[in-house]
Design a protein around this motif. Structure first.
Motif, PDB file in Angstrom:
ATOM      1  N   PRO A 120     -18.115   2.165   2.053  1.00  0.00           N
ATOM      2  CA  PRO A 120     -17.569   1.179   2.993  1.00  0.00           C
ATOM      3  C   PRO A 120     -18.072  -0.245   2.760  1.00  0.00           C
ATOM      4  CG  PRO A 120     -19.029   2.727   4.101  1.00  0.00           C
ATOM      5  CD  PRO A 120     -18.773   3.273   2.752  1.00  0.00           C
ATOM      6  N   GLN A 159     -13.165   2.953   0.552  1.00  0.00           N
ATOM      7  CA  GLN A 159     -13.539   3.319   1.913  1.00  0.00           C
ATOM      8  C   GLN A 159     -13.327   4.811   2.150  1.00  0.00           C
ATOM      9  OE1 GLN A 159     -14.135   2.445   5.221  1.00  0.00           O
ATOM     10  NE2 GLN A 159     -12.673   3.584   6.436  1.00  0.00           N
ATOM     11  N   ILE A 188      -9.483  -1.230  -1.729  1.00  0.00           N
ATOM     12  CA  ILE A 188     -10.251  -1.151  -0.476  1.00  0.00           C
ATOM     13  C   ILE A 188     -10.128   0.249   0.113  1.00  0.00           C
ATOM     14  CG2 ILE A 188     -10.399  -2.008   1.901  1.00  0.00           C
ATOM     15  CD1 ILE A 188      -9.245  -4.685   0.785  1.00  0.00           C
ATOM     16  N   TRP A 189      -8.893   0.732   0.146  1.00  0.00           N
ATOM     17  CA  TRP A 189      -8.667   2.041   0.749  1.00  0.00           C
ATOM     18  C   TRP A 189      -9.383   3.142  -0.031  1.00  0.00           C
ATOM     19  CZ3 TRP A 189      -6.148   6.593  -0.701  1.00  0.00           C
ATOM     20  CH2 TRP A 189      -6.000   7.498   0.341  1.00  0.00           C
ATOM     21  N   ALA A 216     -16.208  -1.642  -0.091  1.00  0.00           N
ATOM     22  CA  ALA A 216     -14.851  -1.899   0.379  1.00  0.00           C
ATOM     23  C   ALA A 216     -14.798  -3.187   1.206  1.00  0.00           C
ATOM     24  CB  ALA A 216     -14.344  -0.720   1.208  1.00  0.00           C
ATOM     25  N   PHE A 239       0.820  -1.214   0.000  1.00  0.00           N
ATOM     26  CA  PHE A 239       0.000   0.000   0.000  1.00  0.00           C
ATOM     27  C   PHE A 239       0.856   1.268   0.000  1.00  0.00           C
ATOM     28  CE2 PHE A 239      -1.972   3.553   2.095  1.00  0.00           C
ATOM     29  CZ  PHE A 239      -3.135   3.682   1.373  1.00  0.00           C
ATOM     30  N   GLU A 255      -5.673  -4.135  -1.897  1.00  0.00           N
ATOM     31  CA  GLU A 255      -5.602  -3.294  -0.703  1.00  0.00           C
ATOM     32  C   GLU A 255      -5.787  -1.819  -1.051  1.00  0.00           C
ATOM     33  OE1 GLU A 255      -1.833  -3.140   1.221  1.00  0.00           O
ATOM     34  OE2 GLU A 255      -0.727  -3.815  -0.523  1.00  0.00           O
ATOM     35  N   MET A 258     -10.102  -3.349   7.922  1.00  0.00           N
ATOM     36  CA  MET A 258      -9.979  -1.894   7.979  1.00  0.00           C
ATOM     37  C   MET A 258     -11.326  -1.188   8.139  1.00  0.00           C
ATOM     38  SD  MET A 258      -7.950   0.081   5.088  1.00  0.00           S
ATOM     39  CE  MET A 258      -9.060   0.708   3.884  1.00  0.00           C
ATOM     40  N   VAL A 259     -12.295  -1.553   7.305  1.00  0.00           N
ATOM     41  CA  VAL A 259     -13.570  -0.836   7.316  1.00  0.00           C
ATOM     42  C   VAL A 259     -14.314  -1.036   8.640  1.00  0.00           C
ATOM     43  CG1 VAL A 259     -15.763  -0.547   6.130  1.00  0.00           C
ATOM     44  CG2 VAL A 259     -13.689  -1.030   4.816  1.00  0.00           C
TER      45      VAL A 259
END
Lengths: 329, 275
Positions: free
Chosen positions: A297, A291, A287-288, A300, A265, A284, B121-122
């Protein structure tokens, strides 16, 4: 000392996990005769609770901040974002992922990582072999190679932004031997290879150290025998070193793969931010972005679940390989 | 025989090139950090004519690197202390005490080892937001502890397994409770492992960017690595100051590496040989 394993240590199952340790009983029988009865009972209660007390913080943190969020996230991935916040949407998020070209690129790049994995393992393996065979200067090489492994991906990324800039030193060096400048971070066909290359640069020292630890368990007599038999270096590597290090090699395969899936990341964030044209996306990073930037979210979370499944496959592959090699031993 | 020796020298050549490729990027960055902007634009490769430390002090004072540095020091110190305390307690219990459920707890820690931050993470950010811990130091510290505790427990458990039961037994006969054994036996005998695990945990936390980015969104709470990423946008036309910021963030790690290389390698290999 055959005492204490009889009645006092056998309790009904419902006293729970805080049951006293076996040797406590022995110690008490041997040493605490002078205590008053009440004091020793209070001591017993505290002693019996000791494992629970020692483990409580760790268990609470791991359960509530690692394992519970995992379930929460899977659950979350089946709900909607925005207007549909909180309502169950079945597999909609997963279908949307499959439709999203960015996520497909991210998965494709995971495939590329798998293809490049043998290279990322072979480089430190070969270097460790040379160092083990005491190439001149091996001590120096060992500590130099390990050095980038301790640097943050952010620092590595920032440094390589300078080095690999279109008018940077790397293209200048290539220029002196007549190779044209390459847009290392700006060309969608090249950038992912650049980032993976930098990741390998940054982590091969870690694998090298693991390999060297494996070498130290290798029987030197086998190498001597190979030398006496006049085996060439490739023959020695193939017939002596690789079979002798099979566990270490598997370990490096798995940790390198996990590293590529979960520790790039910083590099992506600093070097390419997923670009150019989304070509360097990895799960990854996806996802970031979903989100943080896109405020999606639940989507994600679905991507997180997919990443977790990929990790699970890697982990299970490791276990089954270990089982198989364990059977041969 | 001679052929073999020749082979070794032949291998040494690509190895030397690789060593150069390993060191040069950092040398280049250091050199750039010592140049003035004008010098850098005219010739980026030549050695700086004299070391211009004003870039470094500029980055330190004006861009907030000092603030980010302090944030990182506070967060990393607290996180690593907690990890070592909680991890050694758990490692002691899992390796030396017999109690119902010890295997389940150990397997739970192992399972947690395979749950990367990206996967949780979320929901973790949501839990932190619900409890008011997001964007606070305790929140980030908790997130770090949760992330690296399983690794710490794993290594401490395998280290404590090597301590013979007779030592623990003798301490108990001397009248020590379990807590006494932890304090008087396990802590002192655990020092080498605590040191190498602690150094690795320090590096993990100091080098992290993603967890910090998610858990500490506001600018004044940035840790050093997040600060470095923000430098790039601010100083895209002032590369020497940017390089100075990078250097400031790298120096503590460089020092750790120079003095504690052996412990780092020990920690890394302990994970591999016992795994």
């Amino acid at each position: 000392m055959p005492v204490g394993r009889s009645s006092p240590s056998v309790r009904p199952a419902d006293t729970g996990r805080a049951e006293g340790a076996g040797f406590e009983q022995r110690a008490r029988h041997g040493g605490t005769g002078t205590h008053s009865r009440r004091a020793s009972r209070a001591g017993t209660a505290a002693e019996r609770l000791a494992p629970l007390v020692l483990l409580a913080p760790a268990v609470l943190i791991i359960v509530f901040l690692r394992l519970w969020p995992l379930l929460l996230g899977v659950n979350f991935s089946f709900t909607g974002d925005g207007a549909r916040n909180g309502t169950a949407v079945g597999f909609d998020n997963y279908l949307e992922l499959l439709d999203d070209p960015l996520f497909r690129t991210a998965l494709g790049n995971v495939g590329l990582l798998v293809v490049l994995l043998p290279v990322a393992v072979a480089i430190p393996g070969l270097l460790a072999t040379f160092i083990y065979l005491r190439v001149p200067g091996h001590r120096f090489y060992r500590s130099v190679y390990f050095f980038p492994a301790v640097l943050s991906p952010v620092i590595v990324g920032a440094i390589f932004n300078l080095i690999l800039a279109f008018d940077g030193p790397f293209n200048a060096v290539l220029g002196t031997i007549g190779l044209g400048p390459v847009d290392w971070l700006g060309d969608p066909g090249v950038a992912i290879f650049t980032v993976v290359g930098v990741q390998i640069w940054a982590t091969f020292g870690m694998a090298l150290v693991v390999f060297l630890a494996g070498f130290s368990t290798l029987d030197p007599a086998l190498l001597d025998a190979a030398r006496v038999d006049g085996a060439s270096l490739p023959q020695t590597v193939w017939h002596v070193i690789i079979p002798g290090l099979s566990r270490t090699i598997q370990f490096v395969f798995v940790t390198t793969m996990i590293g590529m899936l979960t520790s790039m990341f910083g590099l992506l964030y600093v070097m390419t931010a997923g670009g150019p044209e989304g070509s360097t996306y990895l799960p990854e990073f996806y996802i970031w972005t979903q989100q943080g930037q896109m405020n999606r979210p639940a989507l994600a979370s679905a991507a997180s679940t997919v990443l977790f499944l990929i990790m699970l496959v890697v982990g299970l592959a490791q276990i089954s390989v270990l089982r198989r090699s364990g059977g041969e031993d | 025989m001679a052929g073999r020796r020749l082979g070794r020298w032949a291998a040494s050549v690509p190895m030397a090139v690789l060593a150069l490729a390993t060191i040069y990027p950092l040398v280049f960055t250091t050199n750039v950090a010592m140049k003035t902007r004008r010098e850098y634009i005219l010739d980026r490769f030549s050695p700086a004519d004299s070391p211009h430390l004003e870039n470094v002090s500029g980055a330190w004072n004006s861009v907030g690197m000092a603030r980010y540095f302090a944030n990182s020091v506070v967060v990393v110190t607290c996180s690593v202390f907690l990890m070592l305390l909680i991890g050694s307690m758990a490692g002691f219990a899992l390796s030396q005490l017999r109690f119902r459920g010890s295997r389940v707890v150990f397997l739970g820690c192992l399972a947690a080892l395979f749950v990367p931050f990206q996967v949780i993470m979320v929901p973790l950010a949501r839990v932190m937001a619900d409890t008011g811990l997001i964007d606070t130091y305790p929140g980030l510290i908790l997130a770090y502890v949760a992330q690296f505790l399983p690794f710490t427990i794993f290594l401490m458990t395998s280290h404590y397994r090597t301590i013979p039961a007779e030592i623990v037994h003798a301490a108990r006969i001397d009248g020590n409770t379990t807590y006494g054994v932890y304090r008087r036996i396990m802590i002192p005998l655990g020092v080498p492992a605590l040191l190498s695990v602690g150094i690795l945990d320090t590096l993990f936390c100091w080098n992290d960017v993603l967890i910090s980015l998610v858990m500490m969104p506001s600018a004044e709470h940035r840790t050093l690595m997040v600060g470095v990423t923000s430098l790039r946008g601010q100083y895209s036309d002032d590369i020497p100051t940017f390089a100075s910021g990078v250097l400031i963030a790298a120096i503590p790690v460089l020092l750790i590496y120079l003095f504690l290389q052996r412990q780092i390698a020990d920690g890394v290999t302990a994970g591999s040989t016992k795994g």
